[in-house]
Design a protein around this motif. Structure first.
Motif, short mmCIF file in Angstrom:
data_model
loop_
_atom_site.label_atom_id
_atom_site.label_comp_id
_atom_site.label_asym_id
_atom_site.label_seq_id
_atom_site.Cartn_x
_atom_site.Cartn_y
_atom_site.Cartn_z
N LYS A 114 11.03 -6.81 12.44
CA LYS A 114 10.80 -7.95 13.35
C LYS A 114 10.96 -9.30 12.66
CE LYS A 114 7.45 -9.68 16.75
NZ LYS A 114 6.15 -9.41 17.41
N TYR A 115 10.31 -9.46 11.50
CA TYR A 115 10.20 -10.80 10.92
C TYR A 115 11.26 -11.09 9.85
CZ TYR A 115 5.79 -11.06 13.39
OH TYR A 115 4.84 -11.08 14.38
N THR A 116 11.78 -10.05 9.18
CA THR A 116 12.83 -10.29 8.20
C THR A 116 14.21 -10.18 8.83
OG1 THR A 116 11.39 -9.28 6.52
CG2 THR A 116 13.70 -9.62 5.92
N LEU A 117 14.38 -9.19 9.70
CA LEU A 117 15.69 -8.94 10.28
C LEU A 117 15.83 -9.47 11.71
CD1 LEU A 117 16.23 -5.29 8.98
CD2 LEU A 117 16.88 -7.45 7.90
N SER A 118 14.73 -9.92 12.27
CA SER A 118 14.73 -10.48 13.64
C SER A 118 15.32 -9.50 14.65
CB SER A 118 15.53 -11.80 13.67
OG SER A 118 15.37 -12.45 14.91
N LYS A 119 14.81 -8.27 14.62
CA LYS A 119 15.25 -7.23 15.54
C LYS A 119 14.03 -6.54 16.15
CE LYS A 119 19.79 -7.38 15.09
NZ LYS A 119 20.63 -6.25 14.73
N ASP A 120 14.26 -5.94 17.31
CA ASP A 120 13.24 -5.07 17.88
C ASP A 120 13.85 -3.69 18.03
OD1 ASP A 120 14.88 -5.15 20.11
OD2 ASP A 120 13.58 -6.57 21.21
N THR A 121 13.06 -2.76 18.56
CA THR A 121 13.55 -1.38 18.65
C THR A 121 14.73 -1.23 19.59
OG1 THR A 121 11.86 -0.97 20.35
CG2 THR A 121 11.31 -0.38 18.07
N PHE A 122 14.94 -2.20 20.47
CA PHE A 122 16.06 -2.12 21.41
C PHE A 122 17.36 -2.65 20.80
CE2 PHE A 122 12.18 -2.59 23.96
CZ PHE A 122 12.24 -1.42 24.70
N SER A 123 17.25 -3.68 19.96
CA SER A 123 18.46 -4.30 19.41
C SER A 123 18.83 -3.79 18.03
CB SER A 123 18.27 -5.82 19.34
OG SER A 123 17.19 -6.16 18.49
N ALA A 124 17.92 -3.05 17.38
CA ALA A 124 18.16 -2.61 16.01
C ALA A 124 19.27 -1.57 15.94
CB ALA A 124 16.88 -2.03 15.41
N GLY A 168 0.81 -1.21 0.00
CA GLY A 168 0.00 0.00 0.00
C GLY A 168 0.84 1.26 0.00
N MET A 169 0.30 2.32 -0.60
CA MET A 169 1.04 3.57 -0.77
C MET A 169 0.66 4.61 0.28
SD MET A 169 2.87 2.73 -3.41
CE MET A 169 3.44 4.13 -4.40
N ASP A 170 -0.05 4.21 1.31
CA ASP A 170 -0.45 5.15 2.35
C ASP A 170 0.51 5.04 3.54
OD1 ASP A 170 -2.10 3.23 4.54
OD2 ASP A 170 -2.03 2.49 2.47
N ILE A 171 0.40 6.00 4.43
CA ILE A 171 1.31 6.08 5.57
C ILE A 171 1.17 4.87 6.49
CG2 ILE A 171 1.86 7.38 7.67
CD1 ILE A 171 1.01 9.93 6.11
N ASP A 172 -0.06 4.46 6.76
CA ASP A 172 -0.29 3.33 7.68
C ASP A 172 0.35 2.05 7.14
OD1 ASP A 172 -1.67 4.98 9.35
OD2 ASP A 172 -3.66 4.38 8.64
N SER A 173 0.15 1.77 5.84
CA SER A 173 0.72 0.55 5.25
C SER A 173 2.23 0.58 5.29
CB SER A 173 0.25 0.41 3.79
OG SER A 173 -1.14 0.28 3.72
N PHE A 174 2.79 1.73 4.97
CA PHE A 174 4.26 1.84 4.92
C PHE A 174 4.85 1.68 6.33
CE2 PHE A 174 8.44 3.56 4.12
CZ PHE A 174 8.69 3.21 2.79
N ARG A 175 4.21 2.32 7.29
CA ARG A 175 4.68 2.24 8.67
C ARG A 175 4.65 0.79 9.16
NH1 ARG A 175 1.02 5.23 10.91
NH2 ARG A 175 -0.32 3.47 11.40
N GLU A 176 3.55 0.10 8.92
CA GLU A 176 3.44 -1.28 9.39
C GLU A 176 4.43 -2.20 8.68
OE1 GLU A 176 1.69 -2.25 12.07
OE2 GLU A 176 1.45 -0.06 12.19
N ASP A 177 4.69 -1.91 7.41
CA ASP A 177 5.63 -2.73 6.66
C ASP A 177 7.05 -2.59 7.22
OD1 ASP A 177 6.09 -4.61 4.72
OD2 ASP A 177 6.27 -3.19 3.07
N ILE A 178 7.41 -1.38 7.60
CA ILE A 178 8.73 -1.17 8.22
C ILE A 178 8.84 -2.00 9.50
CG2 ILE A 178 10.21 0.52 9.38
CD1 ILE A 178 9.05 2.66 7.50
N LYS A 179 7.81 -1.94 10.31
CA LYS A 179 7.82 -2.67 11.58
C LYS A 179 7.87 -4.18 11.36
CE LYS A 179 4.66 -1.05 14.48
NZ LYS A 179 3.37 -0.44 14.89
N GLN A 180 7.12 -4.66 10.37
CA GLN A 180 7.10 -6.09 10.08
C GLN A 180 8.47 -6.58 9.61
OE1 GLN A 180 4.28 -8.41 10.13
NE2 GLN A 180 3.51 -6.81 11.49
N HIS A 181 9.11 -5.81 8.75
CA HIS A 181 10.43 -6.22 8.25
C HIS A 181 11.48 -6.21 9.37
CE1 HIS A 181 9.96 -7.06 4.05
NE2 HIS A 181 9.30 -5.94 3.83
#
Length: 819
Positions: A27-37, A12-25
């Motif tokens: 966590k699930y692609t890079l296996s990091k959270d906001t503390f370890s990233a 999706g090209m909206d802010i909500d979709s982009f924001r969630e996609d960043i968070k998903q990647h």
């Protein structure tokens, strides 16, 4: 090319979709959270979100090309100076503001994320940057195109300055990988080297050739998406990485010979290890020739594989394929295509030759004879034996035609031969490109004219229909919309956004050149850009610069013909004038220079040392440094250019007339509202025609003047003795005023006074400083200066790479454009 399927919600090209996609990647692609990233993890998560939005468009674009069975353009280049990609990708997707807000929502700073990216180490300078602009324009115009190059492990080099000297360090641009490319392990080709050409007669008694006993290197494809501007088109840049078909000699390893076990693998991988620096003087190296053939052989196999998916008649190849060789480096594609058609597809020579010459095109980028590639026959015989045979056959047939048309000119056959005979015969790659191509183009009107009159006069007389001009251009997306957002937004506010793809629409802002509100905003934006650059200079060099001073900038490869030395002489002259008269009424100047010298180019590296020494003297003199600064900025790159160009008031384009093929920096500066001081060289001629004589500072000897001066007998001593300020500056350089080592700069002085001053620095010095005085006077009238700066921006729409690519598409490639 605007047809689109439904976009997956993840894209999706909206802010909500982009924001969630960043968070998903994260966590699930890079296996990091906001503390370890780490910063790199955050950057990668953003890139992956962008790639999600590119992938469907990328797949759809390529599938539609296939379904429509379109004619495709293939651009072969040893270099692609693409710079950082995040901004460019987001702008072309129309997502920059969406992404910035989405990042902010997850606690990321857009500027910090974008500066985490490394500049891709895939190019040297102008030639590579032009290729990058062309890829952008081909996608934006909807041209079915693929760029082919090499995925170098290391770029040219990282330049640091130590004690004023250039020091080269490895450019480790891939140290963390490249999140923008995708490896295609199933797309790989054997690239043969060495061996022998075996002649035999087939069952019909026809003479045939087979290249056998070769040593093969494996080329593996890495793909980078190239999106067009807001049109859903995503083209492909395919880079080849060299590896070995057998990764290890297990027998040697088991016997404890560990080095021997991996030696072949290492030697093969060296082919894509390092980008060769370009110093404008051709030096034949076996590894460089291997790189060039590696690019050509892998790319041609890929191109022909794709053709065979939909076609079975080789005579249709020119109707479905156009191959553009960016300079002579890929011209081995001509004998390689001939080898394929004759040896592997069993086509008659004349049929194969007609197909080849209708398919190939060659762009020349230099007027310097010493820069033209000339490969030793002995090297080709060893490395590419079958290709050498084919080149000799091409040459033999060609020279028969030359002989028949040469009349009384007995030297024409020798001058035009692809093979330069003699004690050590060579293959002239430019001659091969001309003989084997449908079109040969220069890159500026003056350059193309000089090619026809000088370097390739004989060829032009024989093939006038093959020679054409395609004046270079720059992509407005990166070189205004991206690097100068303030000015971009101001222009869009006044005339809409269509200028981003139709740069000639900038003419509409001429009417605002006297609009007080527009001018004030234009000046405010320039000051903000100067402040950004001043902050960078403070961070990198710990030098304070006055943003109200004139920012006088020269950025390009360090070379004698580009005459950075003449700018240094001018700085010394200003320094001496201020010392003699501290109350001198001059405009405060900040002179900025950046550029790399090829590691083996001793004179260019000495220029860098001199410029740093001159800067040390000027910048640390309290009587002078409030009126003058002279600063060399290290490690010039696309990213640094994006800081310097929007901040410039004056653009230095001062090469010796007849030496610069085109230049694109001159276009970028003018587009961003800088006035040019320059010679009538390269594209400066056409910039002058566009912006008007009164809005550019032209000085110095013309091409004809240079020619006359050389024939009359140029004596640099006359200029040295005849101009006291010039003499004083040179004496200071020679006598140790700028460095305690009085011998250090003798090679520079010797080249000027005793070795002929080949690039006519002394001959043009007086005209240059007089023109600089005119610059000074105009800058004192800020209203008039700003009016002219706005007119420069308004009138350089011709120099869009979109226009250049339209011209290529129409005349050379014979393909249609979407917009």
């Amino acid at each position: 090319m605007t047809k689109k399927k439904n976009i997956d919600p993840r894209s999706g090209m909206d802010i909500d979709s982009f924001r969630e996609d960043i968070k998903q990647h994260l966590k699930y692609t890079l296996s990091k959270d906001t503390f370890s990233a780490t910063e790199w993890d955050n950057y990668r998560s953003v890139v992956l979100a962008v790639m999600d939005r590119l992938h469907e468009r990328w797949i759809d674009t390529q599938q539609q090309y296939y379904d429509d069975n379109v004619k495709r353009v293939y651009y072969l280049s040893m270099e692609y100076l693409i710079g950082r990609l995040l901004d460019n990708m987001l702008i072309n997707l129309g997502l920059q503001d969406v992404a910035a807000e989405a990042m902010e929502d997850v606690g990321l700073d857009y500027d910090e994320i974008r500066t985490t990216e490394w500049d891709a180490g895939l190019g040297n300078g102008g030639l590579g940057r032009l290729a990058a602009c062309f890829l952008d324009s081909m996608a934006t115009l909807g041209i079915p195109a693929t760029g082919y190059g090499i995925r170098y492990d290391y770029g040219i080099f990282y330049q640091s300055i130590q004690n004023g000297y250039q020091v080269e360090k490895p450019d480790l641009w891939l140290r963390y990988g490249n999140p923008w490319d995708i490896v295609r392990p199933k797309i790989q080709y054997d690239v043969p080297f060495y061996g022998n050409s075996h002649a035999y007669h087939d069952e019909d008694g026809e003479l045939q050739f087979e290249w056998q006993n070769t040593h093969d290197v494996l080329a593996v494809a890495y793909d980078t998406p190239i999106p067009g501007f807001k049109n859903n088109v995503v083209n492909n840049l395919r880079l080849w990485k060299a590896t070995s078909s057998s990764s290890i000699d297990l027998k040697s390893f088991n016997q404890g010979q560990y080095i021997d076990a991996v030696r072949d693998t290492q030697l093969n991988e060296n082919i894509s290890r390092v980008l060769y620096p370009n110093d404008k003087v051709f030096v034949g190296q076996e590894l460089r020739l291997k790189q060039e053939f590696f690019l050509v052989a892998a790319s041609m196999q890929d191109i022909l594989r794709r053709f065979k998916k939909t076609e079975d008649d080789w005579r249709n190849l020119p109707n479905k394929i156009a191959i553009q060789c960016n300079d002579t480096h890929p011209n081995l594609a001509i004998p390689e295509l001939m080898r394929f058609l004759v040896d592997e597809e069993d086509l008659p020579w004349d049929t194969a030759w007609d197909i080849t010459t209708e398919t190939m095109a060659y762009t020349n980028h230099t007027l310097l004879p010493e820069a033209l590639e000339k490969w030793p026959v002995s090297l080709l015989r060893n490395l590419l034996p079958r290709h050498l045979q084919i080149i000799y056959e091409i040459n033999s047939r060609f020279l028969e035609k030359v002989q028949a048309s040469s009349g009384d000119d007995r030297g024409k056959v020798s001058r035009m031969s692809i093979i330069g005979e003699g004690e050590d015969p060579v293959v002239h790659m430019a001659h091969l490109g001309i003989v084997g191509s449908r079109k040969i183009n220069g890159v500026a009107a003056l350059h193309s004219d000089l090619l026809k009159k000088t370097l390739f006069r004989d060829f032009y007389e024989m093939f006038p229909e093959r020679f054409t001009n395609k004046t270079n251009g720059i992509t407005p997306r990166r070189w205004l919309r991206q690097c100068n957002r303030g000015l971009s937004d101001l222009i869009t506010e006044k005339i809409g956004e269509d200028w981003v793809t139709h740069l000639d629409q900038l003419r509409q802002i001429e009417e605002f050149a006297k609009d007080q509100d527009f001018v004030e905003k234009f000046v405010e934006i320039k000051q903000e850009n100067k402040q950004h650059l001043a902050d960078y200079i403070k961070e990198k060099r710990d030098i304070d610069v006055d943003i109200n001073s004139m920012f006088d900038i020269q950025i390009k490869r360090i070379h004698e013909y580009k005459r950075q030395f003449m700018l240094a002489l001018y700085a010394i002259t200003l320094y001496n004038r201020i010392k003699e008269n501290p109350d001198l009424d001059i405009v405060p100047r900040t002179i900025l220079v950046a550029g790399k010298a090829a590691p083996g180019y001793t004179m260019a590296k000495l220029f860098i040392k001199l410029m740093n020494d001159v800067g040390e003297k000027i910048n640390n003199d309290p009587e002078v440094n409030s009126k003058l600064k002279f600063i060399f900025l290290a490690n010039y790159s696309v990213t640094l250019a994006e800081k310097m160009i929007p901040a410039a008031n004056l653009s230095e384009q001062i090469s010796t007339a007849g030496f610069e093929a085109s230049g694109t920096g001159n276009m970028k500066f003018a587009l961003n509202g800088a006035l040019t001081i320059g010679t009538l060289d390269g594209a400066n001629v056409e910039i002058k025609e566009e912006v008007g004589d009164e809005n550019i500072f032209i000085f110095g000897k013309t091409v004809d003047d240079v020619d006359k001066l050389r024939h009359q007998g140029y004596n640099p001593w006359e200029y040295y003795e005849g101009h006291p300020e010039l003499k004083k500056a040179i004496d200071q350089i020679r006598d140790g005023f700028f460095n305690d080592d009085k011998e250090l700069y003798h090679p520079i002085v010797d080249s000027l006074l005793n070795k002929g001053d080949y690039f006519l620095v002394l001959a043009d010095y007086e005209a240059y400083i007089n023109k600089q005085a005119e610059v000074d006077e105009l800058y004192k009238d800020q209203d008039e200066w700003n009016r002219k700066a706005i007119l420069n921006t308004a009138r350089v729409g011709k120099f869009s790479s979109d226009r250049t690519i339209r011209d290529y598409a129409e005349e050379i490639w014979r393909v249609e454009v979407d917009r």
